[in-house]
Motif scaffolding. Structure first.
Motif, PDB file in Angstrom:
ATOM      1  N   ALA A  49      95.110   6.630   4.128  1.00 41.91           N
ATOM      2  CA  ALA A  49      93.886   7.311   4.554  1.00 41.91           C
ATOM      3  C   ALA A  49      93.387   8.191   3.417  1.00 41.91           C
ATOM      4  CB  ALA A  49      94.144   8.176   5.789  1.00 41.91           C
ATOM      5  N   VAL A  50      92.077   8.470   3.457  1.00 43.76           N
ATOM      6  CA  VAL A  50      91.463   9.401   2.509  1.00 43.76           C
ATOM      7  C   VAL A  50      90.734  10.464   3.316  1.00 43.76           C
ATOM      8  CG1 VAL A  50      89.824   9.673   0.597  1.00 43.76           C
ATOM      9  CG2 VAL A  50      91.126   7.539   0.810  1.00 43.76           C
ATOM     10  N   ALA A  51      90.909  11.718   2.933  1.00 49.68           N
ATOM     11  CA  ALA A  51      90.188  12.817   3.598  1.00 49.68           C
ATOM     12  C   ALA A  51      89.328  13.522   2.552  1.00 49.68           C
ATOM     13  CB  ALA A  51      91.179  13.796   4.217  1.00 49.68           C
ATOM     14  N   ILE A  52      88.064  13.729   2.881  1.00 46.34           N
ATOM     15  CA  ILE A  52      87.111  14.334   1.941  1.00 46.34           C
ATOM     16  C   ILE A  52      86.660  15.687   2.500  1.00 46.34           C
ATOM     17  CG2 ILE A  52      84.829  14.060   0.877  1.00 46.34           C
ATOM     18  CD1 ILE A  52      86.909  12.061  -0.206  1.00 46.34           C
ATOM     19  N   SER A  53      86.848  16.732   1.702  1.00 46.14           N
ATOM     20  CA  SER A  53      86.553  18.090   2.197  1.00 46.14           C
ATOM     21  C   SER A  53      85.059  18.352   2.314  1.00 46.14           C
ATOM     22  CB  SER A  53      87.190  19.139   1.282  1.00 46.14           C
ATOM     23  OG  SER A  53      86.605  19.094  -0.018  1.00 46.14           O
ATOM     24  N   HIS A  54      84.266  17.794   1.398  1.00 41.34           N
ATOM     25  CA  HIS A  54      82.809  17.955   1.462  1.00 41.34           C
ATOM     26  C   HIS A  54      82.159  16.995   0.485  1.00 41.34           C
ATOM     27  CE1 HIS A  54      83.874  20.556  -1.920  1.00 41.34           C
ATOM     28  NE2 HIS A  54      82.602  20.728  -2.230  1.00 41.34           N
ATOM     29  N   LEU A  55      80.849  16.822   0.662  1.00 43.09           N
ATOM     30  CA  LEU A  55      80.162  15.755  -0.066  1.00 43.09           C
ATOM     31  C   LEU A  55      79.529  16.259  -1.370  1.00 43.09           C
ATOM     32  CD1 LEU A  55      78.643  13.916   3.016  1.00 43.09           C
ATOM     33  CD2 LEU A  55      80.706  13.327   1.714  1.00 43.09           C
ATOM     34  N   HIS A  56      80.364  16.849  -2.217  1.00 44.30           N
ATOM     35  CA  HIS A  56      79.984  17.134  -3.598  1.00 44.30           C
ATOM     36  C   HIS A  56      80.737  16.160  -4.498  1.00 44.30           C
ATOM     37  CE1 HIS A  56      78.506  21.570  -2.983  1.00 44.30           C
ATOM     38  NE2 HIS A  56      77.553  20.678  -2.788  1.00 44.30           N
ATOM     39  N   VAL A  57      80.074  15.737  -5.596  1.00 45.52           N
ATOM     40  CA  VAL A  57      80.626  14.625  -6.379  1.00 45.52           C
ATOM     41  C   VAL A  57      82.021  14.888  -6.923  1.00 45.52           C
ATOM     42  CG1 VAL A  57      78.438  13.547  -7.005  1.00 45.52           C
ATOM     43  CG2 VAL A  57      79.402  15.338  -8.459  1.00 45.52           C
ATOM     44  N   ASP A  58      82.335  16.142  -7.224  1.00 37.04           N
ATOM     45  CA  ASP A  58      83.673  16.420  -7.773  1.00 37.04           C
ATOM     46  C   ASP A  58      84.759  16.325  -6.696  1.00 37.04           C
ATOM     47  OD1 ASP A  58      82.330  18.753  -6.838  1.00 37.04           O
ATOM     48  OD2 ASP A  58      83.783  20.053  -7.830  1.00 37.04           O
ATOM     49  N   HIS A  59      84.344  15.952  -5.469  1.00 34.17           N
ATOM     50  CA  HIS A  59      85.311  15.790  -4.372  1.00 34.17           C
ATOM     51  C   HIS A  59      85.256  14.407  -3.724  1.00 34.17           C
ATOM     52  CE1 HIS A  59      86.389  20.090  -4.419  1.00 34.17           C
ATOM     53  NE2 HIS A  59      85.186  20.159  -4.977  1.00 34.17           N
ATOM     54  N   PHE A  60      84.185  13.651  -3.979  1.00 34.30           N
ATOM     55  CA  PHE A  60      84.118  12.337  -3.314  1.00 34.30           C
ATOM     56  C   PHE A  60      83.637  11.192  -4.205  1.00 34.30           C
ATOM     57  CE2 PHE A  60      79.815  10.729  -2.385  1.00 34.30           C
ATOM     58  CZ  PHE A  60      79.039  11.782  -2.836  1.00 34.30           C
ATOM     59  N   ALA A  61      83.215  11.450  -5.449  1.00 28.54           N
ATOM     60  CA  ALA A  61      82.505  10.434  -6.245  1.00 28.54           C
ATOM     61  C   ALA A  61      83.288   9.136  -6.411  1.00 28.54           C
ATOM     62  CB  ALA A  61      82.149  10.992  -7.614  1.00 28.54           C
ATOM     63  N   ASP A  62      84.619   9.188  -6.512  1.00 24.83           N
ATOM     64  CA  ASP A  62      85.354   7.955  -6.782  1.00 24.83           C
ATOM     65  C   ASP A  62      85.584   7.107  -5.538  1.00 24.83           C
ATOM     66  OD1 ASP A  62      85.206   8.353  -9.457  1.00 24.83           O
ATOM     67  OD2 ASP A  62      87.353   8.167  -9.851  1.00 24.83           O
ATOM     68  N   LEU A  63      84.990   7.496  -4.409  1.00 27.81           N
ATOM     69  CA  LEU A  63      84.907   6.548  -3.288  1.00 27.81           C
ATOM     70  C   LEU A  63      84.045   5.352  -3.703  1.00 27.81           C
ATOM     71  CD1 LEU A  63      84.383   8.829  -0.149  1.00 27.81           C
ATOM     72  CD2 LEU A  63      86.486   7.688  -0.873  1.00 27.81           C
ATOM     73  N   TYR A  64      83.151   5.590  -4.653  1.00 28.77           N
ATOM     74  CA  TYR A  64      82.280   4.512  -5.144  1.00 28.77           C
ATOM     75  C   TYR A  64      83.130   3.383  -5.753  1.00 28.77           C
ATOM     76  CZ  TYR A  64      78.209   2.616  -7.803  1.00 28.77           C
ATOM     77  OH  TYR A  64      77.228   1.831  -8.337  1.00 28.77           O
ATOM     78  N   PRO A  65      83.928   3.642  -6.808  1.00 30.13           N
ATOM     79  CA  PRO A  65      84.764   2.546  -7.316  1.00 30.13           C
ATOM     80  C   PRO A  65      85.831   2.100  -6.316  1.00 30.13           C
ATOM     81  CG  PRO A  65      85.262   4.606  -8.466  1.00 30.13           C
ATOM     82  CD  PRO A  65      84.027   4.845  -7.666  1.00 30.13           C
ATOM     83  N   LEU A  66      86.321   3.011  -5.480  1.00 36.55           N
ATOM     84  CA  LEU A  66      87.338   2.604  -4.496  1.00 36.55           C
ATOM     85  C   LEU A  66      86.754   1.586  -3.521  1.00 36.55           C
ATOM     86  CD1 LEU A  66      90.185   2.879  -3.328  1.00 36.55           C
ATOM     87  CD2 LEU A  66      89.349   4.806  -1.952  1.00 36.55           C
ATOM     88  N   PHE A  67      85.495   1.772  -3.156  1.00 37.48           N
ATOM     89  CA  PHE A  67      84.832   0.807  -2.276  1.00 37.48           C
ATOM     90  C   PHE A  67      84.892  -0.591  -2.883  1.00 37.48           C
ATOM     91  CE2 PHE A  67      80.914  -1.644  -1.646  1.00 37.48           C
ATOM     92  CZ  PHE A  67      81.034  -1.951  -0.299  1.00 37.48           C
TER      93      PHE A  67
END
Ligand SMILES: [Zn+2]
Ligand SMILES: [Zn+2]
Length: 251
Positions: A54-72
């Motif tokens: 699982a992945v948990a994201i604290s908030h939608l700022h790029v320094d916290h979620f941006a690599d969901l893009y390549p992970l997708f």
């Protein structure tokens, strides 16, 4: 439980490092807390993406979620199609990702990631870990995380200004990953949504955390100064998170 730092820089990375991501592993469970820019490369050293629990994201700022893009894309075209990865993230996370990824992705986004909307006070089980969310004080919807196993507990501040709710998340934690974006002289600047070294130390002391790991230190600042200032306030063990740092708890 083993914790690996996939990245810990604030907003933009230090040379050779990444922004925020923390991998927690216990037996066959692999939980990722935040997945900011640069984390994917460091995760690839440790793990086949198909094994992420699982992945948990604290908030939608790029320094916290941006690599969901390549992970997708890594999951979308993975030969085993390990789709339906639980993604604990604020409401609207897939819409934000969809705008980045474009039209074609929109059919697959909700199949590759199984979005579970997080809200204050909600909690989920991931393998043998219990994951809880506490509202943070930031300029977008944001959360503190607390993760508990059989004989260990970890709290993670995400991005936040100082407030009492942070203490609830970190209460008695064995390990407190707390942001310390700026040195103590910057308390006024930090108050818009971040913590200083001194405030991180104070939060750890008031919450009764056993050990403080400072994260999200702005790359322009000297980590040694930030650690020293937090130590003076906390009075307990303090370290700055480093790229690829590994920690063990409850073993
Ligand atoms: Zn941040
Ligand atoms: Zn932020």
């Amino acid at each position: 439980m083993r914790l690996t730092v996939l990245g810990a820089s604030a907003t933009y990375p230090r040379p050779g490092e990444a922004c925020n991501g923390y991998l927690l592993q216990e037996k066959d469970t692999y939980l990722i807390l935040d997945f900011g820019n640069g984390c994917m490369s460091f995760l690839a050293r440790a793990l086949d993406f198909a094994r992420i629990s699982a992945v948990a994201i604290s908030h939608l700022h790029v320094d916290h979620f941006a690599d969901l893009y390549p992970l997708f894309y890594a999951l979308r075209f993975h030969p085993e199609r390990p789709w339906g990865l639980p993604l604990y993230a604020p409401d609207g996370a897939l819409e934000v990702l969809g705008r980045l990824l474009g039209e074609e992705s929109r059919t697959f986004l909700p199949r590759v990631f199984s979005h579970r909307v997080i809200s204050p006070g909600c909690g989920f089980e991931v393998g043998g870990m219990r994951l809880s969310f506490y509202p943070a004080r930031h300029n977008v919807e944001a959360y503190h995380f607390r993760v508990e196993g059989g004989n260990w507990s970890v709290a993670y501040s995400g991005d936040t200004a100082y407030h009492d709710g942070l203490l609830d998340a970190a209460r008695g934690a064995d390990l407190f990953l707390c942001e310390a974006t700026m040195p103590r002289a910057y308390e006024k600047e930090a108050s818009i949504g971040h913590l200083t070294s001194r405030q991180a130390g104070e939060a750890a002391r008031l919450a009764g955390a056993a050990e403080l790991i400072l994260v999200h230190i702005w790359p322009a600042f000297d980590r040694r100064v930030i650690v020293r200032e937090a130590e003076e306030e906390f009075g307990g063990p303090v370290r700055a998170a480093r790229q690829d740092m590994r920690l063990s708890l409850g073993e």
